[in-house]
Design a protein around this motif. Structure first.
Motif, PDB file in Angstrom:
ATOM      1  N   PHE A  65      10.238  19.501  43.414  1.00 45.32           N
ATOM      2  CA  PHE A  65      11.647  19.697  43.082  1.00 45.32           C
ATOM      3  C   PHE A  65      12.216  18.640  42.142  1.00 45.32           C
ATOM      4  CE2 PHE A  65      10.863  21.289  47.434  1.00 45.32           C
ATOM      5  CZ  PHE A  65      10.851  22.634  47.116  1.00 45.32           C
ATOM      6  N   ALA A  66      11.865  17.369  42.348  1.00 45.15           N
ATOM      7  CA  ALA A  66      12.361  16.302  41.480  1.00 45.15           C
ATOM      8  C   ALA A  66      11.761  16.410  40.076  1.00 45.15           C
ATOM      9  CB  ALA A  66      12.062  14.940  42.084  1.00 45.15           C
ATOM     10  N   ILE A  67      10.548  16.898  39.990  1.00 42.87           N
ATOM     11  CA  ILE A  67       9.928  17.105  38.673  1.00 42.87           C
ATOM     12  C   ILE A  67      10.715  18.181  37.925  1.00 42.87           C
ATOM     13  CG2 ILE A  67       7.810  17.712  37.430  1.00 42.87           C
ATOM     14  CD1 ILE A  67       7.664  15.095  39.181  1.00 42.87           C
ATOM     15  N   TRP A  68      11.017  19.266  38.606  1.00 44.15           N
ATOM     16  CA  TRP A  68      11.810  20.329  37.982  1.00 44.15           C
ATOM     17  C   TRP A  68      13.193  19.819  37.603  1.00 44.15           C
ATOM     18  CZ3 TRP A  68      10.113  23.941  42.464  1.00 44.15           C
ATOM     19  CH2 TRP A  68       8.833  24.446  42.198  1.00 44.15           C
ATOM     20  N   ALA A  69      13.796  18.978  38.445  1.00 43.61           N
ATOM     21  CA  ALA A  69      15.117  18.411  38.139  1.00 43.61           C
ATOM     22  C   ALA A  69      15.038  17.520  36.900  1.00 43.61           C
ATOM     23  CB  ALA A  69      15.646  17.624  39.335  1.00 43.61           C
ATOM     24  N   ALA A  70      13.987  16.720  36.793  1.00 48.14           N
ATOM     25  CA  ALA A  70      13.814  15.855  35.623  1.00 48.14           C
ATOM     26  C   ALA A  70      13.624  16.686  34.357  1.00 48.14           C
ATOM     27  CB  ALA A  70      12.628  14.916  35.828  1.00 48.14           C
ATOM     28  N   LEU A  71      12.834  17.749  34.444  1.00 47.42           N
ATOM     29  CA  LEU A  71      12.634  18.623  33.277  1.00 47.42           C
ATOM     30  C   LEU A  71      13.964  19.245  32.847  1.00 47.42           C
ATOM     31  CD1 LEU A  71       9.321  20.410  34.342  1.00 47.42           C
ATOM     32  CD2 LEU A  71       9.591  18.672  32.540  1.00 47.42           C
ATOM     33  N   ALA A  72      14.765  19.690  33.810  1.00 48.95           N
ATOM     34  CA  ALA A  72      16.075  20.271  33.491  1.00 48.95           C
ATOM     35  C   ALA A  72      16.987  19.217  32.864  1.00 48.95           C
ATOM     36  CB  ALA A  72      16.707  20.862  34.747  1.00 48.95           C
ATOM     37  N   LYS A  73      16.966  18.018  33.410  1.00 51.69           N
ATOM     38  CA  LYS A  73      17.786  16.914  32.889  1.00 51.69           C
ATOM     39  C   LYS A  73      17.429  16.611  31.439  1.00 51.69           C
ATOM     40  CE  LYS A  73      19.338  12.888  34.944  1.00 51.69           C
ATOM     41  NZ  LYS A  73      19.231  11.738  35.814  1.00 51.69           N
TER      42      LYS A  73
END
Length: 169
Positions: free
Chosen positions: A96-104
């Motif tokens: 989830f944090a990886i996906w959040a970083a990609l979105a950021k």
């Protein structure tokens, strides 16, 4: 097990060629903090890591720390010192944090790479998120108590693998 296998094994982060990253169409580098960028027994990244990060940013590649470290102030300070974004309390190997970083960063998974020092957290999270992964050797032997158990498992998983930059050792 493919979940725990990185795309590449490189002994130190500064041996990852920035030109190769650019040539592969990488637009974002996601980095673990502890023992990947900042040795666990210090509070600052070594000069060679800082120089590598400067070269990455100069090439137009975005950089984001994705850290499991719960000491928010330390992680935020590292991100500020290194001039990069941050996602903390990542809870890797969950993706989830990886996906959040990609979105950021506004970058799709195939245009990013995750670099970390642990197979059971960093590599697994990157692979679950669909991001290519690079495993580096930890910068320090000092770790959190629970990380030592992971290191024992990783020792056996790494048997027979050679890290780029360690040839002939």
């Amino acid at each position: 097990m493919a979940l725990l296998h990185p795309t590449r094994y490189v002994s130190t982060i500064d041996l990852v060629s920035v030109d190769d990253l650019v040539g592969q169409g990488i637009r974002c580098v996601l980095l673990d903090r502890d023992n990947t960028v900042v040795p666990r027994d210090t509070k600052a990244a070594p000069p060679e890591v800082v120089a590598w990060l400067d070269a990455v940013r100069a090439a137009g590649i975005r950089v984001c720390l994705v850290s499991n470290n719960f000491h928010t102030g330390q992680v935020e300070q590292s991100a500020t010192d290194l001039g990069c974004d941050v996602v903390h309390h990542a809870m890797k190997p969950a993706p989830f944090a990886i996906w959040a970083a990609l979105a950021k960063e506004g970058v799709p998974a195939e245009q990013a790479v995750l670099i970390g020092d642990q197979m059971l957290t960093d590599v697994a999270a990157g692979n679950l998120a669909g991001v290519p992964t690079i495993l580096v050797r930890p910068q320090s032997r000092r770790d959190m108590w629970y990380t030592y158990a992971f290191r024992v498992a990783e020792h056996f998983l790494l048997l027979g693998h050679t890290f780029e930059g360690e040839e002939g050792r």
